[in-house]
Design an enzyme around this catalytic site. Structure first.
Site, short mmCIF file in Angstrom:
data_model
loop_
_atom_site.label_atom_id
_atom_site.label_comp_id
_atom_site.label_asym_id
_atom_site.label_seq_id
_atom_site.Cartn_x
_atom_site.Cartn_y
_atom_site.Cartn_z
N ASP A 16 -73.39 21.33 -22.92
CA ASP A 16 -73.28 20.07 -23.66
C ASP A 16 -74.04 18.94 -22.97
O ASP A 16 -74.16 18.92 -21.74
CB ASP A 16 -71.79 19.70 -23.80
N GLY A 17 -74.52 18.00 -23.78
CA GLY A 17 -75.17 16.80 -23.23
C GLY A 17 -76.65 16.70 -23.53
O GLY A 17 -77.32 15.79 -23.03
N ARG A 29 -83.32 13.61 -30.18
CA ARG A 29 -82.33 14.59 -29.71
C ARG A 29 -82.95 15.98 -29.55
O ARG A 29 -82.60 16.74 -28.65
CB ARG A 29 -81.15 14.66 -30.68
N HIS A 33 -82.64 19.23 -26.76
CA HIS A 33 -82.35 20.64 -27.01
C HIS A 33 -83.44 21.54 -26.41
O HIS A 33 -83.15 22.59 -25.86
CB HIS A 33 -82.23 20.90 -28.52
N SER A 61 -71.94 25.71 -32.44
CA SER A 61 -70.55 25.98 -32.80
C SER A 61 -70.37 26.04 -34.32
O SER A 61 -71.22 25.53 -35.07
CB SER A 61 -69.63 24.90 -32.21
N SER A 62 -69.25 26.61 -34.73
CA SER A 62 -68.92 26.65 -36.17
C SER A 62 -68.91 25.24 -36.75
O SER A 62 -69.12 25.05 -37.95
CB SER A 62 -67.52 27.23 -36.39
N GLU A 63 -68.64 24.26 -35.89
CA GLU A 63 -68.52 22.86 -36.33
C GLU A 63 -69.86 22.12 -36.31
O GLU A 63 -69.98 21.04 -36.87
CB GLU A 63 -67.50 22.12 -35.46
N LEU A 127 -77.65 41.86 -16.25
CA LEU A 127 -76.84 40.73 -16.71
C LEU A 127 -76.78 40.77 -18.24
O LEU A 127 -77.81 40.98 -18.89
CB LEU A 127 -77.44 39.39 -16.25
N SER A 188 -63.62 22.49 -27.28
CA SER A 188 -64.42 22.48 -28.52
C SER A 188 -64.50 23.86 -29.19
O SER A 188 -65.57 24.26 -29.67
CB SER A 188 -65.82 21.90 -28.27
N GLU A 199 -60.87 29.95 -14.97
CA GLU A 199 -60.85 28.71 -14.18
C GLU A 199 -61.80 27.72 -14.85
O GLU A 199 -62.94 28.06 -15.18
CB GLU A 199 -61.31 28.99 -12.74
#
Ligand code: IPE
Ligand code: IPE
Ligand code: MG
Length: 247
Positions: A16-17, A29, A33, A61-63, A127, A188, A199
């Site tokens: 985020d950010g 913006r 990204h 996200s879904s949102e 990985l 979120s 954690e």
């Protein structure tokens, strides 16, 4: 040693950010990204070097469909260009790419690019990079329940293990360390089921600025945590000798 030990087996990150990073530079913006992708590539390499087996990142996200159409379509284009630009290099590093989330809402082109990236890296195991796209923790729980119901599993056979086997990240151990950049102190809707005992680590660092030094700070914090999983540990019990002296 508990799952994860000192180096976590599975790190999850809410990246985020990006928007704020761009705003501070008077840039659109989208520029944030784009830099966010560079940060991701750095962090994947750092995780490979540190022997972390699973990295799961929240990319959309879904949102996030609620954002302006221009930003959403910019993120879709960025996804396509990222796949074509970086998959080769990631494959060389032994990275397996998996996409988690509801694929039904993205275009055929994006879906096709994902399938190609997954196929191209399917034999890698150094990985596993899981990219959560059109993902939500609630969506994940619902889709697991739907698949269980569709199989006609009797109610008494539905337990936590059964649900875990149907979650989007069934192939991975639960995340040990959950990092969120960008300063917000919330989940979120990311990995609600899987992060039950993760954690949590929050940092003000904006995602495009995140690098191996920031990752090491999170890993150092993780290494100091006392993970009890609900138990009482010997080390936490009062020292009997001292207690008697004080009495
Ligand atoms: C995270 O950065 C990336 C996505 C959600 C796609 P943001 O775009 O949320 O950045 P801020 O939170 O507005 O700074
Ligand atoms: C979470 O960030 C989603 C991703 C990083 C992809 P958001 O920026 O969408 O979260 P909120 O809106 O601040 O909760
Ligand atoms: Mg945000």
């Amino acid at each position: 040693m508990e799952p994860g030990g000192v180096i976590p087996q599975h790190v999850a990150i809410v990246m985020d950010g990006n928007g704020r990073w761009a705003n501070r530079r008077l840039m659109p913006r989208a520029a944030g990204h784009k830099q966010g992708v560079e940060a991701l590539i750095r962090v994947v390499r750092a995780c490979v070097e540190r022997g972390i087996g699973h990295l799961t990142v929240f990319a959309f996200s879904s949102e996030n469909w609620k954002r302006p159409a221009e930003e959403v379509s910019g993120l879709m284009s960025l996804m396509l260009s990222t796949v074509s630009k970086h998959v080769g290099r990631l494959a060389e590093q032994g990275v397996r790419i998996r996409i988690v989330g509801d694929r039904s809402r993205v275009s055929d082109k994006v879906r096709g690019a994902w399938e190609e990236a997954e196929q191209r890296t399917v034999h890698n195991s150094r990985l596993v990079l899981s990219v959560a796209f059109n993902y939500g923790g609630r969506w994940d729980i619902v889709q697991a329940c739907q698949r269980i119901a569709a199989q006609g599993v009797p109610a008494q056979q539905i337990d936590e293990a059964c649900l875990s086997r149907h979650m989007a990240l069934a192939y991975a151990p639960d995340p040990d360390l959950f990092i969120r950049t960008g300063g917000e102190l919330r989940l979120s809707n990311f990995l609600l089921w899987q992060a039950a005992y993760a954690e949590l680590y929050f940092t003000d660092c904006l995602w495009p600025d995140f690098d191996s030094a920031e990752l090491d700070r999170a890993l150092q914090s993780f290494a100091r945590r006392d993970r009890r999983f609900g138990e009482v540990r010997e080390a936490a019990l009062p020292d009997q000798g001292t207690a008697q002296v004080e009495a």
